[in-house]
Design an enzyme around this catalytic site. Structure first.
Site, PDB file in Angstrom:
ATOM      1  N   HIS A 118      -2.841  20.439   7.821  1.00 32.62           N
ATOM      2  CA  HIS A 118      -3.232  21.416   8.833  1.00 32.62           C
ATOM      3  C   HIS A 118      -2.274  22.605   8.714  1.00 32.62           C
ATOM      4  CE1 HIS A 118      -3.643  23.055  12.928  1.00 32.62           C
ATOM      5  NE2 HIS A 118      -4.691  22.283  13.120  1.00 32.62           N
ATOM      6  N   ASP A 198       3.024  13.928  10.593  1.00 27.92           N
ATOM      7  CA  ASP A 198       2.153  14.587  11.564  1.00 27.92           C
ATOM      8  C   ASP A 198       1.085  13.567  11.963  1.00 27.92           C
ATOM      9  OD1 ASP A 198       0.069  15.906  12.803  1.00 27.92           O
ATOM     10  OD2 ASP A 198      -0.035  17.550  11.358  1.00 27.92           O
ATOM     11  N   GLN A 201      -3.697  13.189  14.379  1.00 31.20           N
ATOM     12  CA  GLN A 201      -5.020  12.550  14.296  1.00 31.20           C
ATOM     13  C   GLN A 201      -4.959  11.029  14.370  1.00 31.20           C
ATOM     14  OE1 GLN A 201      -7.901  13.815  14.564  1.00 31.20           O
ATOM     15  NE2 GLN A 201      -7.330  15.955  14.377  1.00 31.20           N
ATOM     16  N   LYS A 224      -4.815  15.195  21.965  1.00 31.69           N
ATOM     17  CA  LYS A 224      -5.650  14.438  21.026  1.00 31.69           C
ATOM     18  C   LYS A 224      -5.528  12.934  21.243  1.00 31.69           C
ATOM     19  CE  LYS A 224      -5.821  18.086  17.591  1.00 31.69           C
ATOM     20  NZ  LYS A 224      -5.488  18.529  16.238  1.00 31.69           N
ATOM     21  N   CYS A 362      -8.529  24.730  10.117  1.00 31.76           N
ATOM     22  CA  CYS A 362      -7.097  25.020   9.956  1.00 31.76           C
ATOM     23  C   CYS A 362      -6.552  24.408   8.674  1.00 31.76           C
ATOM     24  CB  CYS A 362      -6.283  24.542  11.154  1.00 31.76           C
ATOM     25  SG  CYS A 362      -6.738  25.330  12.690  1.00 31.76           S
TER      26      CYS A 362
END
Ligand SMILES: *Cc1c(COP(=O)(O)O)cnc(C)c1O
Length: 406
Positions: A118, A198, A201, A224, A362
């Site tokens: 991203h 990261d 998700q 999220k 993104c």
């Protein structure tokens, strides 16, 4: 029998009963308990934290710190002082890129990212490398959306540079690929590089054990994981948080100030200047409770079964091409429909109350690499059903007729 056992806990679906919300990779919907926790904070506990000398301020502080402890448990972090509240993934990565680079990255060093990051996990590192004359190395991704692990090892072993940081997403928001995070971390450690994961998700559906993985940094957003917008978490290993300079300066992050110098408070306060998003953090705590109560395995299983169903059903639509066919995928499907621009398609689907995202997600360099303008992306969460996927597929057939025989 309710076919989607958790849907009724999300008030937005009572207001919009026919909404087909397939954009949870952009933000998840919120359960009642999360909305209620924010409201409860304002109605019962509202006072600023860490500074008050009165009871209400103490209670607000206790509530805020209790969420830090919930996060510690969720991630299996050794000590709650390694948990920093942020406004989201973007803020967390920018903080680490800036502060880690200040003490660790200089000329001759390198940062490794993947081609499927991203922008939030790409641009901060790119800019830090430009500023500090370091190299940004990119792990390639196959046309299927799989990381090239052999090339990753080559990059780490490159003798011309010292890789100081590997910044990588657990799950790609654009393709749904689940990256082999354990191997990625182990290889980085073997070459003496720190790792930032990261988890934007994956945090709601996958267990990430910070101590078992021996992670250096982990970042994600509250919104999220069924929590409020404007909240997020940065986990950082104590040795880094101690070594790194603060990112922002102001109230709440000091031990002692004179006009000439400032002594900073220890972590986490050192990295939490200013008044935090108190009500948001209260909501975030409720989101952690909701995930723990529901079970990440239950959430992951539901997403996996919707992914399988959707993959099967979408493959029956003529002219449809799924972008990203990694063997390990989360509840995200990117696709293209021959002859229809992704933006036109998502606008068309909106007329049937189907919310899906179109564009580069993104991840513009990834789209360039795959030689596509972007994709249409359907993403699933715990409240979605096979019936909604049927409605998507039906609407895609109608779209093909609408946009001409193709
Ligand atoms: C959403 C997302 C981000 C950015 O999160 P924000 O909440 O916008 O800060 C970063 N990385 C991945 C993989 C994401 O899905």
């Amino acid at each position: 029998m309710n076919p989607v056992p958790f849907r009724h806990e999300f008030p937005i679906f009572q207001r919009h009963p026919d909404l087909v919300y397939l954009d949870s990779a952009a933000t998840t919907q919120k359960p009642e308990t999360v909305i209620e926790a924010e409201r409860y904070f304002y109605e019962h506990l509202n006072a600023n934290v860490h500074r008050g000398a009165y009871r209400l301020a103490d209670e607000a502080t206790t509530a805020y710190e209790a969420v830090r402890e919930k996060m510690r448990v969720l991630l299996n972090v050794r000590d709650a002082s390694e948990i920093i509240f942020t406004s989201g993934t973007t803020a967390g990565i920018n903080l680490v890129a800036h502060c880690f680079a200040a003490v660790q990255i200089s000329e001759g060093d390198a940062v490794v990212v993947s081609a499927m990051e991203h922008h939030a996990n790409l641009i901060p590192w790119q800019q830090v490398c430009l500023r500090n004359k370091a190299k940004l190395l990119v792990v390639p991704v196959s046309p299927d959306g799989v990381l090239d692990m052999a090339e990753y090892e080559n990059l780490l072993a490159n003798e011309k540079v010292q890789v100081k940081m590997v910044a990588i997403s657990h799950v790609s928001n654009a393709l749904g690929t689940i990256n082999p995070i354990e191997s990625i971390v182990r290889l980085a450690q073997r070459h003496g590089a720190a790792v930032l994961v990261d988890a934007a998700q994956s945090i709601a559906s996958h267990t990430l054990d910070v101590q078992a993985l021996d992670l250096d940094f982990l970042v994600f957003s509250g919104h999220k994981m069924f929590g409020p917008t404007g909240t997020g978490v940065l986990y950082g290993k104590e040795k880094w948080l101690d070594a790194m300079p603060p990112w922002q300066f102001g109230g709440s992050m000091i031990r002692d100030v004179t006009f000439e110098r400032t002594l900073f408070a220890p972590p986490p306060q050192k990295f939490e200047a200013g008044t935090p998003n108190l009500a948001g953090v209260a909501g975030l705590g409720a989101a952690v409770d909701w995930i723990q109560k529901t079970g990440r395995e239950t959430i992951a299983r539901h997403m996996r079964s919707l992914l399988e169903y959707a993959t099967h059903r979408l493959n029956t639509v003529p002219g449809l091409r799924i972008i990203g066919q990694a063997p390990e995928k989360s509840g995200i499907i990117s696709f293209l429909l021959d002859g229809i621009h992704p933006h036109d398609l998502s606008t068309f689907l909106d007329q049937s109350q189907i919310c899906i995202r179109a564009g580069h997600h993104c991840a513009q360099p990834l789209m360039d690499l795959l030689e596509i303008p972007g994709t249409v992306r359907a993403s699933f969460s715990i409240y979605n059903s096979e019936a909604e996927i049927d409605r998507l597929v039906e609407a895609l057939h109608t779209a093909r007729e609408f946009f001409g025989d193709i």
